[in-house]
Design an enzyme around this catalytic site. Sequence first.
Site, PDB file in Angstrom:
ATOM      1  N   CYS A  16       0.881  -1.169   0.000  1.00 32.20           N
ATOM      2  CA  CYS A  16       0.000   0.000   0.000  1.00 32.20           C
ATOM      3  C   CYS A  16       0.913   1.211   0.000  1.00 32.20           C
ATOM      4  O   CYS A  16       1.515   1.531   1.030  1.00 32.20           O
ATOM      5  CB  CYS A  16      -0.916   0.003   1.218  1.00 32.20           C
ATOM      6  SG  CYS A  16      -1.881   1.528   1.364  1.00 32.20           S
ATOM      7  N   CYS A  52      -0.783   4.352   2.218  1.00 34.82           N
ATOM      8  CA  CYS A  52      -0.825   4.251   3.682  1.00 34.82           C
ATOM      9  C   CYS A  52      -0.282   2.886   4.051  1.00 34.82           C
ATOM     10  O   CYS A  52       0.883   2.627   3.744  1.00 34.82           O
ATOM     11  CB  CYS A  52      -2.209   4.570   4.250  1.00 34.82           C
ATOM     12  SG  CYS A  52      -3.631   3.865   3.397  1.00 34.82           S
ATOM     13  N   SER A  53      -1.077   2.020   4.667  1.00 39.96           N
ATOM     14  CA  SER A  53      -0.573   0.690   5.023  1.00 39.96           C
ATOM     15  C   SER A  53      -1.700  -0.331   4.983  1.00 39.96           C
ATOM     16  O   SER A  53      -1.796  -1.199   5.846  1.00 39.96           O
ATOM     17  CB  SER A  53       0.060   0.702   6.415  1.00 39.96           C
ATOM     18  OG  SER A  53       1.069   1.679   6.499  1.00 39.96           O
ATOM     19  N   CYS A  54      -2.571  -0.245   3.962  1.00 36.90           N
ATOM     20  CA  CYS A  54      -3.719  -1.143   3.878  1.00 36.90           C
ATOM     21  C   CYS A  54      -3.252  -2.596   3.836  1.00 36.90           C
ATOM     22  O   CYS A  54      -2.282  -2.923   3.154  1.00 36.90           O
ATOM     23  CB  CYS A  54      -4.552  -0.823   2.644  1.00 36.90           C
ATOM     24  SG  CYS A  54      -5.271   0.819   2.716  1.00 36.90           S
TER      25      CYS A  54
END
Lengths: 207, 223
Positions: free
Chosen positions: A110, A113-115
């Site tokens: 991601c 962000c940090s999905c």
Amino acid sequence: MPHDHHDHDAPHALLPPDPALRVRALETILTRKGLIDPAAVDAIIDTYARDIGPQNGAAVVARAWTDPGFLGALRQDASAAIAVMGFGGRQGEHVVAVENTPTVHNVVVCTLCSCYPWPLLGIPPAWYKSDAYRARTVREPRRVLAEFGLVLPEETRIRVWDSTAEIRYLVIPMRPAGTEGLSADELARWVTRDAMIGTGLPVRPSA
Amino acid sequence: MSRVHDMGGRYGDGPIDPSEDDLPFARDWHRAALGLTLATGALGAWSIDASRRARESLPAADYNRLGYYEKWIAALADLLVERGLATRDDLVTVDLPQEPLSPRALRAEAVAGALSRGSPSLREGPAPRFADGARVRTRLPARNMWVPGGHTRLPDYAAGHAGRIVACRGCHVLPDTNAHFLGERPEPLYTVAFDAEALWGVAERPGDEVMLDLWESYLEPEP
């Protein structure tokens, strides 16, 4: 017209700078204002610290390897298929399974962000959230995978999945050779977290 | 046009350390940050799109300096004030009086159900304009069409590039509006395949692809 500049004395700057004190201060404020039930906060923490982790995803992969009907369901609607196993919900509302083959290897990132598919893999590890992983995986996946000790055959193409929406991707690695006699429960022990992100392959479990 | 969080393709970040593994929680305050953020999110005062917008709207120097959960906590404080759940005075008052638990607050016994329901973004919406296999081109520059400098999920590295529709994932809430409380405006969402060589000028191996999930308004037909 709405705008989006960020005030230089943003509200968070009013809280103590030390992160532990900052969190403690917010917890006190939220509790005093009746906005959170501390017991609910504890229940959330316990869920992610204890109950949800890569063992969920590993059970899905092992079943996909051993149950052709389930693999078909997973290809058609992975969210529905994993719901039958009791998995789904927050950060895994819309799941798509991507299968590795001898010619295609999948890896998930991601960049914005940090999905990450929480119900299947738990909360993401530090390296997945790092700037280096987010920045580099889309541009130089082979160099990134080499840093994980993974070198793919020359003929393998890579598909990097950048999780830019609410679709969460689960990599289904290839079933290792020599595992023909194993049960789904035994196979699940081969399926590492990194194999389901695409930065690793299944590993023979230590006895 | 991009913000600091939009780092796909960036140079200069150095190697990855796969042993950098903080699970489940490296610090006690990390677990508290997660618990507070999720419990407060359950009040329904903002969506995940607004949360992401709040985190990536931190000044670039702060975004780079703060760790993952520090960004969460900063954004949470900012959203509480933005949405009127707390005042700036509340944030500096040492001994606030105890108020009764809000009827909207998530109760312990409701946690399991709330987490297993999640917040699906799939909605009813218009029929898709693009078929599987169609050639499309992404908006250039990557920008929010409603709010200057606002939230969008088209990464800068993929802006202005041609790609191929791989799948339509149904209609999903549009982050560009929802993040700013301008409505959900669901649109068809597509997985689009981009040739790595076209994105980066040179690919590590010809035939490598980068796949992105993109809303219909990010895309134009490519002749």
